[in-house]
Design a protein around this motif. Structure first.
Motif, PDB file in Angstrom:
ATOM      1  N   SER A  55      -1.677   2.673   6.987  1.00 40.34           N
ATOM      2  CA  SER A  55      -1.941   1.883   6.032  1.00 40.34           C
ATOM      3  C   SER A  55      -1.348   0.832   5.900  1.00 40.34           C
ATOM      4  O   SER A  55      -0.062   0.429   5.051  1.00 40.34           O
ATOM      5  CB  SER A  55      -2.087   2.530   4.669  1.00 40.34           C
ATOM      6  N   ARG A 107      -0.728  -2.492   4.376  1.00 38.47           N
ATOM      7  CA  ARG A 107      -0.528  -2.789   2.914  1.00 38.47           C
ATOM      8  C   ARG A 107       1.103  -2.038   2.228  1.00 38.47           C
ATOM      9  O   ARG A 107       1.055  -3.148   1.105  1.00 38.47           O
ATOM     10  CB  ARG A 107      -0.775  -3.314   2.060  1.00 38.47           C
ATOM     11  N   LEU A 108       0.976  -0.589   2.653  1.00 36.28           N
ATOM     12  CA  LEU A 108       1.819  -0.050   1.958  1.00 36.28           C
ATOM     13  C   LEU A 108       3.143  -0.948   2.035  1.00 36.28           C
ATOM     14  O   LEU A 108       4.170  -1.686   2.934  1.00 36.28           O
ATOM     15  CB  LEU A 108       2.351   1.891   2.880  1.00 36.28           C
ATOM     16  N   THR A 109       4.311  -0.378   0.633  1.00 31.96           N
ATOM     17  CA  THR A 109       5.387  -0.914   1.288  1.00 31.96           C
ATOM     18  C   THR A 109       6.402  -0.528   2.017  1.00 31.96           C
ATOM     19  O   THR A 109       7.021   0.790   2.419  1.00 31.96           O
ATOM     20  CB  THR A 109       6.301  -0.790  -0.681  1.00 31.96           C
ATOM     21  N   THR A 126      -6.847  -5.869  -0.494  1.00 31.45           N
ATOM     22  CA  THR A 126      -5.763  -5.136  -1.219  1.00 31.45           C
ATOM     23  C   THR A 126      -5.112  -3.901   0.115  1.00 31.45           C
ATOM     24  O   THR A 126      -3.529  -3.223  -0.468  1.00 31.45           O
ATOM     25  CB  THR A 126      -5.866  -4.689  -2.321  1.00 31.45           C
ATOM     26  N   LEU A 127      -5.387  -2.951   0.039  1.00 26.77           N
ATOM     27  CA  LEU A 127      -4.999  -1.795   0.898  1.00 26.77           C
ATOM     28  C   LEU A 127      -5.231  -1.932   2.157  1.00 26.77           C
ATOM     29  O   LEU A 127      -4.641  -2.049   3.422  1.00 26.77           O
ATOM     30  CB  LEU A 127      -5.838  -0.862   0.887  1.00 26.77           C
ATOM     31  N   LEU A 138       0.882   0.065  -9.583  1.00 29.96           N
ATOM     32  CA  LEU A 138       0.819   0.307  -8.585  1.00 29.96           C
ATOM     33  C   LEU A 138       1.576  -0.956  -7.019  1.00 29.96           C
ATOM     34  O   LEU A 138       2.604  -0.725  -6.514  1.00 29.96           O
ATOM     35  CB  LEU A 138      -0.114  -1.049  -8.313  1.00 29.96           C
ATOM     36  N   GLN A 139       2.431  -2.181  -8.519  1.00 29.88           N
ATOM     37  CA  GLN A 139       3.505  -2.730  -7.240  1.00 29.88           C
ATOM     38  C   GLN A 139       4.520  -1.964  -6.675  1.00 29.88           C
ATOM     39  O   GLN A 139       4.734  -2.385  -5.891  1.00 29.88           O
ATOM     40  CB  GLN A 139       4.088  -3.359  -8.389  1.00 29.88           C
ATOM     41  N   TYR A 193       3.894   0.107  -4.334  1.00 33.25           N
ATOM     42  CA  TYR A 193       3.775   0.618  -3.657  1.00 33.25           C
ATOM     43  C   TYR A 193       3.204   0.058  -2.099  1.00 33.25           C
ATOM     44  O   TYR A 193       2.494   1.062  -1.266  1.00 33.25           O
ATOM     45  CB  TYR A 193       2.634   1.688  -3.998  1.00 33.25           C
ATOM     46  N   LEU A 194       2.934  -0.994  -2.556  1.00 35.94           N
ATOM     47  CA  LEU A 194       2.336  -2.247  -2.032  1.00 35.94           C
ATOM     48  C   LEU A 194       3.079  -3.223  -1.104  1.00 35.94           C
ATOM     49  O   LEU A 194       4.417  -3.126  -2.416  1.00 35.94           O
ATOM     50  CB  LEU A 194       1.147  -2.239  -2.432  1.00 35.94           C
ATOM     51  N   ASP A 195       2.993  -3.897   0.055  1.00 38.56           N
ATOM     52  CA  ASP A 195       4.733  -4.495   0.461  1.00 38.56           C
ATOM     53  C   ASP A 195       3.933  -5.976  -0.649  1.00 38.56           C
ATOM     54  O   ASP A 195       4.509  -7.070  -1.397  1.00 38.56           O
ATOM     55  CB  ASP A 195       3.909  -4.851   1.499  1.00 38.56           C
ATOM     56  N   THR A 242       1.742  -7.312  -4.211  1.00 34.96           N
ATOM     57  CA  THR A 242       1.417  -6.763  -5.015  1.00 34.96           C
ATOM     58  C   THR A 242       0.588  -7.621  -5.635  1.00 34.96           C
ATOM     59  O   THR A 242       0.517  -8.625  -5.711  1.00 34.96           O
ATOM     60  CB  THR A 242       2.160  -6.857  -6.241  1.00 34.96           C
TER      61      THR A 242
END
Length: 549
Positions: free
Chosen positions: A149, A151-153, A261-262, A318-319, A321-323, A325
């Protein structure tokens, strides 16, 4: 499913059981009862799964949140619910493999301790599930997680991988209804209960009105079963005004974001939020659904809609957890549903059990199936029809655990290639037909072959073809634009603007099949487009997202 024929059956026959409400539990109960050989009527004031059952998170699961609470509080009721959910997860997928499948879910963690905690919990989750066909979860390092995944942070320490089920909820409920019809039940949408006819205090008939024609008749049945979910109290009080209310409605909403997004087949579980909820970000088709919220909801006369504060809450959740947002401009649609939580002494809706109860009112004779969740719909239906069997003094056992739903038997997704060779349809169309109609996909393809115009796509960006609308009207009892665009297809859930743009094409096809005059066709189009525009406005989304832009 033939609406006119089934209406005549309602008018003339006396049924063993009349089921009110055609969501997951009502449709499941109708199938269970019909397979036991009972004479069954199933009615709904709207479309099949028109309310709560088409607005879920699309997950089939035991409930990781319930497991955590069961362990922390030594709550055996929660643990029992998890076990039942995980057992039914297998059955839901087995009986309609075209509509349900395993889904990989990643839980990003931000420390070694947090990773160990989640790994232990999800290992226990896998253990309770037993020896099923689901892959087992594992703890991934940061590089492995980003590979799955991207796009994860980058701030995460690692991620824990586990599996649950995903399904198309509205079409699953439709498959239950369609299967009940083929098993002998008289099923009808847009038939509203307006009153009960009593003999003394006991219910003997149900007065119902066809919402399409306006005609009113009395339906005769030995037992009446209330499966109206969050609206159960209204039916209970119609049968017996002295009853106490039992349902505490809770609103949950989702926002819809682009697939990028993902950029992954893997979903994300956000295990803790500021107010103790669990939030998912789940790939579904070419979009990502993010939800859900959990708040008390009292306005049952109005459809729950996405509100600005809910959009902000889900984006903010969500912010971390994602690289990168997403922001409000990325939100393409949203949807809200109402959970039918059973009243208890628990302080708030987030802590209420999603378990079910079959209530029998000794005064009126009404049965009500209360509470529950999608994953355990079959057990709920079985329990309800067991009570029906007791009242009918019959001992026929349920057979739904191994009964394939319409489209599910001998299903193989790979058969899309055979469909393509035989009917010369595009690959994406054939894959879509297999996932939507299962082994009935060829019935749609045959319509396209008989009339080549029906083989045309409605839009280049989606695999929908005109033949599907004809099939949905003739075989799946679609009678409004929203029946097609929101439920038989899931387009309304994922893209309000595109839904509004396709409404005129769908209306033209439906008008031909249903004999709409031009004025009614225009009324259907404009009314639906105004509804979609109101969703955009009430959510406080950007003007660019307007359905008329």
């Amino acid at each position: 499913m033939n609406r006119e024929k089934n209406w005549e059956r309602l008018r003339k026959e006396t049924f063993d059981v009349c089921i009110i409400g055609a969501g997951a539990s009502g449709a499941g109960a109708a199938l269970d009862a019909a397979l036991r050989g009972y004479r069954v009527a199933l009615i709904d004031q709207g479309d099949f799964a028109g309310e709560t059952s088409s607005r879920s998170t699309k997950l089939i699961h035991g409930g990781v949140r319930y497991l955590e609470q069961a362990i922390k509080k030594l709550d055996l009721a929660q643990l029992k619910q998890v076990r039942h959910g995980l057992a039914e997860r297998r059955t839901v997928i087995r009986n309609a493999p075209h509509l349900a499948h395993p889904l990989a879910i990643l839980t990003p963690v931000f420390s070694w301790v947090e990773g160990m905690y989640m790994t232990i919990g999800l290992t226990l989750y896998d253990f309770i599930s037993g020896h099923d066909s689901f892959p087992k979860g594992r703890w991934l390092n940061k590089t492995q997680a980003l590979d799955k995944s991207p796009r994860l942070t980058r701030q995460m320490h690692s991620a824990v991988l586990y599996y649950d089920g995903q399904f198309n909820d509205a079409r699953y409920a439709l498959a239950l209804t369609h299967s009940a019809d083929e098993a002998g039940a008289a099923v009808l949408n847009y038939v509203a209960l307006t009153n009960f006819g009593h003999e003394g205090k006991r219910i003997k008939t149900a007065t119902v009105q066809d919402q399409i024609t306006g005609e009113t008749i009395d339906v005769k049945a030995k037992v009446f079963l209330n499966c109206t979910g969050p609206y159960s109290d209204a039916v209970r009080l119609l049968a017996n005004p002295t009853l106490d209310q039992r349902i505490r409605p809770s609103k949950g909403v989702h926002i819809v974001l682009p697939r990028e997004t993902l950029d992954s087949e893997y979903a994300i579980l956000i295990p803790k939020t500021e107010d103790g909820r669990v939030v998912f970000a789940i790939p579904f088709g070419d979009k990502v659904f993010v939800g859900t919220t959990d708040n008390d909801y009292a306005d049952l006369k109005h459809e729950p809609v996405l509100e600005p504060s809910e959009v902000d809450y889900l984006l903010e959740t969500l912010q971390p957890y994602l690289d990168k947002t997403p922001d409000r401009a990325d939100v393409q649609a949203g949807f809200g549903g109402i959970r039918p939580l059973i009243v208890s002494s628990r302080a708030d809706t987030k802590t209420l059990l999603r378990d079910h109860e079959v209530e029998h009112d000794d005064t009126s004779g009404l049965l009500s199936l209360l509470g529950g969740k999608w994953t355990t719909y079959r057990l709920m239906a079985q329990d309800a029809i067991d009570r029906v069997a007791e009242l009918l003094k019959s001992s026929v056992r349920s057979t739904t655990e191994t009964h394939y739903l319409v489209g599910g038997e001998n299903y193989r997704f790979e058969d899309w290639q055979t469909l393509q060779k035989k009917y010369d349809l595009p690959a994406d169309v054939c894959q879509h037909l297999m996932r939507t109609y299962g082994n009935r996909a060829e019935h749609v393809a045959e319509l396209a072959q008989q009339n080549p115009t029906l083989a045309e796509k409605l839009t280049d960006s989606q695999p929908f073809i005109q033949a599907e609308v004809v099939y949905q009207v003739r075989e799946e009892m679609a009678v409004t634009l929203r029946d097609v665009l929101a439920r038989r297809w899931r387009l309304e859930l994922s893209d309000w603007k595109l839904t509004a743009q396709l409404a005129p094409q769908v209306a033209d096809l439906m008008a031909t099949e249903l004999g709409w005059n031009d004025a009614y066709r225009i009324e259907q189009i404009q009314g639906y487009q105004r509804l979609l525009a109101s969703f955009t406005k009430q959510a406080g989304l950007t003007p660019e997202r307007s359905v008329f832009a």
